[in-house]
Design a protein around this motif. Structure first.
Motif, PDB file in Angstrom:
ATOM      1  N   MET A   1     103.133  35.974   1.318  1.00 51.20           N
ATOM      2  CA  MET A   1     101.777  36.455   1.516  1.00 51.20           C
ATOM      3  C   MET A   1     101.731  37.475   2.657  1.00 51.20           C
ATOM      4  SD  MET A   1      98.625  36.532   0.807  1.00 51.20           S
ATOM      5  CE  MET A   1      97.245  37.267   1.646  1.00 51.20           C
ATOM      6  N   THR A   2     102.470  37.210   3.724  1.00 49.36           N
ATOM      7  CA  THR A   2     102.496  38.144   4.850  1.00 49.36           C
ATOM      8  C   THR A   2     103.085  39.482   4.447  1.00 49.36           C
ATOM      9  OG1 THR A   2     102.717  36.314   6.417  1.00 49.36           O
ATOM     10  CG2 THR A   2     103.347  38.499   7.188  1.00 49.36           C
ATOM     11  N   ALA A   3     104.199  39.441   3.715  1.00 50.95           N
ATOM     12  CA  ALA A   3     104.837  40.676   3.267  1.00 50.95           C
ATOM     13  C   ALA A   3     103.921  41.455   2.327  1.00 50.95           C
ATOM     14  CB  ALA A   3     106.164  40.360   2.575  1.00 50.95           C
ATOM     15  N   CYS A   4     103.275  40.753   1.409  1.00 51.74           N
ATOM     16  CA  CYS A   4     102.385  41.420   0.448  1.00 51.74           C
ATOM     17  C   CYS A   4     101.181  42.036   1.155  1.00 51.74           C
ATOM     18  CB  CYS A   4     101.923  40.426  -0.615  1.00 51.74           C
ATOM     19  SG  CYS A   4     103.226  39.943  -1.768  1.00 51.74           S
ATOM     20  N   ALA A   5     100.626  41.316   2.116  1.00 51.90           N
ATOM     21  CA  ALA A   5      99.486  41.860   2.861  1.00 51.90           C
ATOM     22  C   ALA A   5      99.887  43.122   3.614  1.00 51.90           C
ATOM     23  CB  ALA A   5      98.947  40.815   3.827  1.00 51.90           C
ATOM     24  N   ASN A 150     100.384  36.210  -5.640  1.00 53.07           N
ATOM     25  CA  ASN A 150     100.284  35.338  -6.812  1.00 53.07           C
ATOM     26  C   ASN A 150     100.974  35.960  -8.021  1.00 53.07           C
ATOM     27  OD1 ASN A 150      98.838  33.242  -5.598  1.00 53.07           O
ATOM     28  ND2 ASN A 150      96.877  34.243  -5.951  1.00 53.07           N
ATOM     29  N   LEU A 151     100.825  37.276  -8.181  1.00 53.36           N
ATOM     30  CA  LEU A 151     101.456  37.958  -9.311  1.00 53.36           C
ATOM     31  C   LEU A 151     102.970  37.845  -9.237  1.00 53.36           C
ATOM     32  CD1 LEU A 151     101.295  39.869 -11.784  1.00 53.36           C
ATOM     33  CD2 LEU A 151     101.345  41.775 -10.160  1.00 53.36           C
ATOM     34  N   ARG A 196      95.932  41.231 -15.043  1.00 52.23           N
ATOM     35  CA  ARG A 196      94.664  40.647 -15.488  1.00 52.23           C
ATOM     36  C   ARG A 196      94.802  39.136 -15.734  1.00 52.23           C
ATOM     37  NH1 ARG A 196      90.650  44.178 -17.506  1.00 52.23           N
ATOM     38  NH2 ARG A 196      91.249  46.371 -17.387  1.00 52.23           N
ATOM     39  N   GLU A 197      95.887  38.738 -16.369  1.00 52.61           N
ATOM     40  CA  GLU A 197      96.075  37.315 -16.643  1.00 52.61           C
ATOM     41  C   GLU A 197      96.283  36.539 -15.355  1.00 52.61           C
ATOM     42  OE1 GLU A 197      96.575  33.819 -19.057  1.00 52.61           O
ATOM     43  OE2 GLU A 197      95.506  35.737 -19.163  1.00 52.61           O
ATOM     44  N   ASN A 198      97.012  37.119 -14.425  1.00 53.68           N
ATOM     45  CA  ASN A 198      97.207  36.462 -13.134  1.00 53.68           C
ATOM     46  C   ASN A 198      95.890  36.283 -12.397  1.00 53.68           C
ATOM     47  OD1 ASN A 198      97.731  37.139  -9.949  1.00 53.68           O
ATOM     48  ND2 ASN A 198      99.233  35.721 -10.785  1.00 53.68           N
ATOM     49  N   LEU A 204      90.157  34.402  -6.983  1.00 57.41           N
ATOM     50  CA  LEU A 204      89.766  34.308  -5.579  1.00 57.41           C
ATOM     51  C   LEU A 204      88.252  34.198  -5.440  1.00 57.41           C
ATOM     52  CD1 LEU A 204      90.583  34.452  -2.584  1.00 57.41           C
ATOM     53  CD2 LEU A 204      90.370  36.938  -2.746  1.00 57.41           C
ATOM     54  N   GLY A 205      87.525  34.894  -6.307  1.00 66.44           N
ATOM     55  CA  GLY A 205      86.072  34.922  -6.192  1.00 66.44           C
ATOM     56  C   GLY A 205      85.418  33.562  -6.353  1.00 66.44           C
ATOM     57  N   ILE A 206      86.013  32.679  -7.162  1.00 64.38           N
ATOM     58  CA  ILE A 206      85.420  31.355  -7.366  1.00 64.38           C
ATOM     59  C   ILE A 206      85.403  30.573  -6.055  1.00 64.38           C
ATOM     60  CG2 ILE A 206      85.809  29.111  -8.459  1.00 64.38           C
ATOM     61  CD1 ILE A 206      86.628  30.514 -10.952  1.00 64.38           C
ATOM     62  N   LYS A 207      86.450  30.736  -5.254  1.00 65.86           N
ATOM     63  CA  LYS A 207      86.521  30.019  -3.982  1.00 65.86           C
ATOM     64  C   LYS A 207      85.710  30.716  -2.896  1.00 65.86           C
ATOM     65  CE  LYS A 207      91.192  28.245  -4.884  1.00 65.86           C
ATOM     66  NZ  LYS A 207      91.486  28.993  -6.111  1.00 65.86           N
ATOM     67  N   ALA A 208      85.534  32.017  -3.017  1.00 63.82           N
ATOM     68  CA  ALA A 208      84.909  32.780  -1.935  1.00 63.82           C
ATOM     69  C   ALA A 208      83.410  32.961  -2.122  1.00 63.82           C
ATOM     70  CB  ALA A 208      85.575  34.159  -1.819  1.00 63.82           C
TER      71      ALA A 208
END
Length: 236
Positions: A1-5, A150-151, A196-198, A204-208
């Motif tokens: 996650m850190t690398a992707c960000a 996640n992808l 799109r499938e991922n 993320l929107g459901i949690k946020a």
């Protein structure tokens, strides 16, 4: 996650503020820190009671304001240089004779837009222009970085032929259209489907953010007191 960000932050700021700032480690660190602090501050303020927000929110926002100020000070000189170069080009009778090709980035879009939404920038104020471009960083690092992480996890935990197919498609598009071609990106059907499938599986929107469908006749007292155990989401 850190690398992707970190990757997403560099790519996004390549579009927002351009070179060399998008590769400046100090700027990226400050921008990433602000994007995290501003979200944390918003969550904390949201949890306050209504009567406490006017009293405590300004104090709680101080760390976010300081982080924003430190990062913004590195963008303002870039914005100032952009405005000065545009002024010099405008002063030349033959614009084609100017030896400066303006970068195709978000700053150019803001200055060229000319709509009511951007009239505050058209006053040629470097600080306002820098702030408008920098604000996109609030969502650049973590939301998009999480999607990319996640992808990658899903693709490389799937059977090997999935990653092979995506890689083959990307290499074919690169050979035909080159890197960064909008036309080439539009032809990457397999990559588009994978993303799109991922995002469908890891929303993320459901949690946020919750979205409630409002009944046609308005909410009743029962709706407010005893909401449905599972929120209803709407794409509308």
């Amino acid at each position: 996650m850190t690398a992707c960000a970190n990757i997403v932050g560099q790519i996004t700021n390549r579009m927002l503020v351009g070179l060399p700032l998008c590769r400046d480690a100090t700027f990226l660190r400050r921008a990433k820190r602000w994007s995290r602090v501003v979200l944390q501050t918003a969550w904390l303020i949201y949890m306050l009671s209504g009567f406490l927000k006017p009293l405590l929110a300004p104090l709680m926002a101080v760390p976010s304001i300081l982080c924003h100020h430190r990062a913004l000070q590195m963008v303002i000189p870039v914005a100032q240089e952009r405005l000065e170069r545009r002024e010099r080009r405008a002063a030349v009778a033959d614009a084609s004779a100017c030896d400066w090709d303006e970068p195709l980035d978000y700053m150019k879009f803001i200055l060229d837009e000319g709509s009511d939404a951007f009239n505050h920038v058209l006053t040629n104020d470097a600080t306002t222009l820098a702030r408008a471009a920098f604000m996109v960083n609030a969502a650049a690092f973590h939301a998009t970085g999480l999607t990319l992480a996640n992808l990658l996890l899903d693709v490389f935990s799937a059977p090997a032929h999935v990653a092979d197919a995506l890689r083959a498609e990307a290499l074919a598009i690169q050979r035909e259209y080159g890197l960064g071609s909008k036309l080439g990106l539009s032809k990457m059907a397999k990559m588009d489907s994978a993303i799109r499938e991922n995002m469908r599986l890891h929303v993320l929107g459901i949690k946020a953010m919750y979205r409630y469908v409002k009944p046609k006749d308005g909410f009743t007292g029962l709706d407010l007191v005893a909401p449905s155990p599972s929120p209803i989401y709407s794409l509308g």
